[in-house]
Structures are given as structure tokens and as C-alpha cells.
Scaffold this active site. Structure first.
Site, PDB file in Angstrom:
ATOM      1  N   LYS A  30     -13.461  -7.361  -7.588  1.00 53.67           N
ATOM      2  CA  LYS A  30     -13.904  -7.792  -6.261  1.00 53.67           C
ATOM      3  C   LYS A  30     -15.402  -8.008  -6.375  1.00 53.67           C
ATOM      4  O   LYS A  30     -16.133  -7.052  -6.636  1.00 53.67           O
ATOM      5  CB  LYS A  30     -13.655  -6.691  -5.223  1.00 53.67           C
ATOM      6  CG  LYS A  30     -12.199  -6.366  -4.979  1.00 53.67           C
ATOM      7  CD  LYS A  30     -12.062  -5.318  -3.894  1.00 53.67           C
ATOM      8  CE  LYS A  30     -10.606  -4.936  -3.726  1.00 53.67           C
ATOM      9  NZ  LYS A  30     -10.422  -3.886  -2.704  1.00 53.67           N
ATOM     10  N   LYS A  77       0.867  -1.179   0.000  1.00 57.19           N
ATOM     11  CA  LYS A  77       0.000   0.000   0.000  1.00 57.19           C
ATOM     12  C   LYS A  77       0.904   1.229   0.000  1.00 57.19           C
ATOM     13  O   LYS A  77       1.872   1.289   0.780  1.00 57.19           O
ATOM     14  CB  LYS A  77      -0.886  -0.007   1.251  1.00 57.19           C
ATOM     15  CG  LYS A  77      -1.941  -1.104   1.234  1.00 57.19           C
ATOM     16  CD  LYS A  77      -3.082  -0.736   0.313  1.00 57.19           C
ATOM     17  CE  LYS A  77      -4.215  -1.733   0.413  1.00 57.19           C
ATOM     18  NZ  LYS A  77      -5.325  -1.413  -0.498  1.00 57.19           N
ATOM     19  N   ASP A 132      -0.428  -0.408  -4.428  1.00 55.16           N
ATOM     20  CA  ASP A 132      -1.841  -0.002  -4.442  1.00 55.16           C
ATOM     21  C   ASP A 132      -1.941   1.348  -3.743  1.00 55.16           C
ATOM     22  O   ASP A 132      -1.619   1.476  -2.559  1.00 55.16           O
ATOM     23  CB  ASP A 132      -2.702  -1.048  -3.724  1.00 55.16           C
ATOM     24  CG  ASP A 132      -4.198  -0.744  -3.790  1.00 55.16           C
ATOM     25  OD1 ASP A 132      -4.587   0.286  -4.379  1.00 55.16           O
ATOM     26  OD2 ASP A 132      -4.990  -1.551  -3.244  1.00 55.16           O
ATOM     27  N   GLU A 184      -1.899  -0.198  -8.777  1.00 55.43           N
ATOM     28  CA  GLU A 184      -3.343  -0.292  -8.567  1.00 55.43           C
ATOM     29  C   GLU A 184      -3.917   1.050  -8.139  1.00 55.43           C
ATOM     30  O   GLU A 184      -3.414   1.683  -7.205  1.00 55.43           O
ATOM     31  CB  GLU A 184      -3.614  -1.366  -7.501  1.00 55.43           C
ATOM     32  CG  GLU A 184      -5.084  -1.689  -7.295  1.00 55.43           C
ATOM     33  CD  GLU A 184      -5.300  -2.815  -6.275  1.00 55.43           C
ATOM     34  OE1 GLU A 184      -4.326  -3.533  -5.943  1.00 55.43           O
ATOM     35  OE2 GLU A 184      -6.429  -2.981  -5.802  1.00 55.43           O
ATOM     36  N   ASP A 200      -9.205  -0.583  -9.532  1.00 59.82           N
ATOM     37  CA  ASP A 200      -9.944  -1.239  -8.453  1.00 59.82           C
ATOM     38  C   ASP A 200     -11.214  -0.405  -8.197  1.00 59.82           C
ATOM     39  O   ASP A 200     -12.252  -0.647  -8.825  1.00 59.82           O
ATOM     40  CB  ASP A 200      -9.035  -1.337  -7.208  1.00 59.82           C
ATOM     41  CG  ASP A 200      -9.725  -1.887  -5.960  1.00 59.82           C
ATOM     42  OD1 ASP A 200     -10.945  -2.096  -5.982  1.00 59.82           O
ATOM     43  OD2 ASP A 200      -9.053  -2.103  -4.924  1.00 59.82           O
TER      44      ASP A 200
END
Ligand code: OSB
Ligand code: MG
Length: 355
Positions: free
Chosen positions: A249, A150, A175, A200, A225
Site C-alpha cells: 500500500k 475479513k 485478511d 493476509e 500487510d
């Protein structure tokens, strides 16, 4: 949660979730999960908003009605804009019931072809680089096939640089959870030299156009995402060349049917996909695993076993990751894992019955 997890938008130490239980007229019980976060910092959905949407808008539209298939059920919910997490709570419960009713594993119902799913591990934002390197080493030792870090402004290139120096060949991605803007093009160009498999969601959750501008400037594939809430979002992103990879997702896109549609449109355009997670319990994770068995899921999933982040689970004997970094796709009808009704009871803080 057994450890806290920090992203560009928040730190979490505790995660409420919404479990949906349905009963069909032929006496089948299905469980689903609406795994939104407790705050609207990822997408607008939250746990409380899911409860409200399910109770006041979604359940009344489907209660006591007969649907020939999951598509007709989802069609009846089209009048409700977005609320994708809440819809997933119901939709996944219906898939579990369908799987039992037809005595066919979820994977087969969806058209899955993979018997096992490759998995990677997400590593949150830490206080120090040392802590990060340590966690990366532990995850690699456990068998995870790729590492996702992250990032946020001030915690990006130095971390990537440090990881690359220590683990030069590891499959690595970052991400950003929308923490940057087009003003940061220089930073993303600099990241190009670290051989990342993807970046991401670098920019705003509602900005496919800016992502398309950024993708033209850099060689590292952009993976969307938060920007992708439906197959139409995916189609538009592909059309604008806003990404080269999509993270699907099921929770974020409104369920397994929409996930499959996104998978299919991506496959048609040679856009590889992978399955992301929302720190679901073993219930939500089971649906993610079934979704990820489709053939165009070609990158490792964010599907670490729940015991890496939760002290307890709502299924008995949840899945594990083997030393080669794979999770087996269940072959039995239903969820594929046994629901632990007692645990659900124990952790319930609010319960609404409709019917
Ligand atoms: O951006 O992928 C994300 C968890 C919660 C909210 C957003 C994200 C995540 C993760 C994946 O990174 C965690 C997981 O479920 O394993
Ligand atoms: Mg993400």
C-alpha cells in the site's frame, strides 16, 4: 461511508482523510493523500497525527527547498522515523506535480507496464453468514476477480467453509489484521484445505519472526500487510521466509518510490505483490493505480471504485471496474483524474497553510 466496514479491530462508518496540496516555484499544483485511519488500530498512524506530522515536521523540512527528484526529497525526510502515511501525503503530491511538469503519465514515470489492473473486493465482517454470501454474490456479479474476507477469532473457518460450499471455484483469500497468535497454528492448518490464494497478516504487525514460524507450518501462502512499512522490512521478511506474497500500500510504506523499491526486491526473489487500499478518496486511489501498473503486481488489487464505500468523491469521474474485473490505468499526465476543488472545499473540516 455508504455502508459500514467491520474488521478484526474496528467498525468504521466515517473516514476522515488528509489531502496535501503543494505549489511549486514553477507554478504547478500537486495533490496527495495521507489516508491513515482515524484510530491507531491498523498501524500507529492516525488522521490527526498525519496533520501534526505534516505541519510540524515534514513541511518545515522541505519548504522553499529545491529537490532534483523524488528520491532527494524523501532522503531529506529520513530523519523522521516512520510516519509513513504522512510522508505519503507529501510524496504523492510531489509525484503529481512531477508528472505535470514532465508532461508524462505517472505510470510511465514509475516504469509501469500494465494498461489495466485486476481488482478484487474486500468483504467486511458481517452479522450473519447469509449477509456475507449475499455480498460475495453481488461482488462476483459486478466482475471482481477475487474475494477477500475479513476474519477474526470466531469468524473464520465457518465463513470460509460456507463461501467455499456456495462458490467452489472462486479466488478467495482472508485478511486477519493481526488478530491471531502462534497459539492458533491449528486453525491455520485447517484453513489449508480451502484452497485460499493467501492469508493476509494473520499475526502481529511487528512480528516477522512469528510469521516465518507459521509459514513453515502451513501450505497456504502468507501475505504481509501491516508488517511491511519499508523496503527493509520487505527484505527481512523475504530473508526469513515470513511470507510468499506482499501487499503493497503506497500509503503504508511512505509513497510511490518506496512501493517501487518493495516491488523490485520482491520481483528479484519471485515474491508476487498486489496493491492494497486504505479506503482512499479518488485522489489516493489514483496513485495506487499508477503504482499497481508495475509488472510484478500479479494478484488482484483492493481497488474497488470509491462509490462502493463513499457517498461522494474528491475527483470528477473517478475510475470504474469493468465486468471482467479490471480498472484502466490513466494515460494522461498528472493525477489522471480531475480534482474537484469545490468538493474538497465542501468537505474540509480543518485547513493548515504553510509557506
Ligand atoms: O487491512 O487491507 C486492510 C482498509 C483499511 C485498513 C486496512 C485494510 C483495508 C482493506 C482494503 O481491507 C480496503 C480498500 O481500500 O479497498
Ligand atoms: Mg490487510
Amino acid at each position: 461511508m455508504v455502508t459500514s466496514f467491520t474488521t478484526s479491530y474496528a467498525t468504521f462508518t466515517n473516514k476522515p482523510t488528509v489531502i496535501v496540496k503543494i505549489e511549486t516555484y514553477d507554478g504547478i499544483t500537486g495533490y496527495g493523500e495521507a489516508a491513515a485511519l482515524p484510530f491507531p488500530f491498523y498501524t500507529p498512524d492516525t488522521t490527526d497525527i498525519c496533520m501534526l506530522a505534516l505541519r510540524d515536521y515534514i513541511a518545515p523540512l522541505v519548504l522553499h527547498k529545491d529537490f532534483p527528484n523524488a528520491q532527494s526529497l524523501m532522503d531529506s525526510l529520513k530523519v523522521i522515523k516512520k510516519h509513513t502515511f504522512a510522508k505519503t501525503g507529501l510524496e504523492t503530491a510531489v509525484w503529481m506535480a512531477l508528472s505535470i511538469q514532465q508532461n508524462t503519465p505517472l505510470k510511465a514515470l514509475l516504469g509501469g507496464t500494465q494498461h489495466k489492473i485486476a481488482v478484487g473486493a474486500p468483504v467486511g465482517i458481517k452479522k450473519t453468514i447469509e449477509e456475507t454470501l449475499h455480498e460475495v454474490a453481488v461482488r462476483l456479479e459486478e466482475g471482481f476477480q477475487r474475494i477477500k474476507i475479513k476474519i477474526k477469532p470466531g469468524w473464520d473457518i465457518t465463513v470460509v467453509e460456507a463461501i467455499r460450499r456456495r462458490f467452489d471455484a472462486v479466488s478467495l483469500m482472508v485478511d486477519a489484521n493481526s488478530a491471531y497468535t502462534l497459539e492458533d497454528v491449528k486453525l491455520f492448518k485447517a484453513l489449508d484445505q480451502y484452497n485460499l490464494t493467501m492469508i493476509e497478516q494473520p499475526l502481529a504487525d511487528d512480528d516477522i519472526v512469528d510469521h516465518s514460524v507459521l509459514q513453515k507450518e502451513i501450505t497456504t501462502p502468507i501475505c504481509l500487510d501491516e508488517s511491511i512499512l519499508s523496503v527493509d522490512d520487505a527484505r527481512r521478511a523475504i530473508y526469513l521466509h515470513a511470507c510468499k506474497i506482499i501487499n503493497i500500500k503506497p500509503g503504508r510504506v511512505g509513497g510511490l518510490l518506496e512501493s517501487k523499491k518493495i516491488h523490485d526486491v520482491c520481483q528479484k526473489h519471485a515474491i508476487g505483490v498486489w496493491c492494497g487500499g486504505m479506503y482512499e478518496t479518488g485522489i489516493g486511489r489514483a496513485f495506487n493505480i499508477a503504482a499497481a501498473s508495475l509488472p510484478n503486481y500479479i494478484y488482484p488489487a483492493d481497488m474497488s471504485p470509491t462509490n462502493l464505500f463513499y457517498a461522494d468523491d474528491l475527483v470528477k469521474d473517478s475510475f470504474t471496474v469493468d465486468h471482467y474485473g479490471y480498472v484502466k490505468v490513466p494515460e494522461k499526465p498528472g493525477l489522471g483524474f480531475d480534482i474537484d476543488e469545490k468538493k474538497i472545499e465542501r468537505y474540509t473540516v480543518e485547513k493548515v497553510s504553510i509557506g
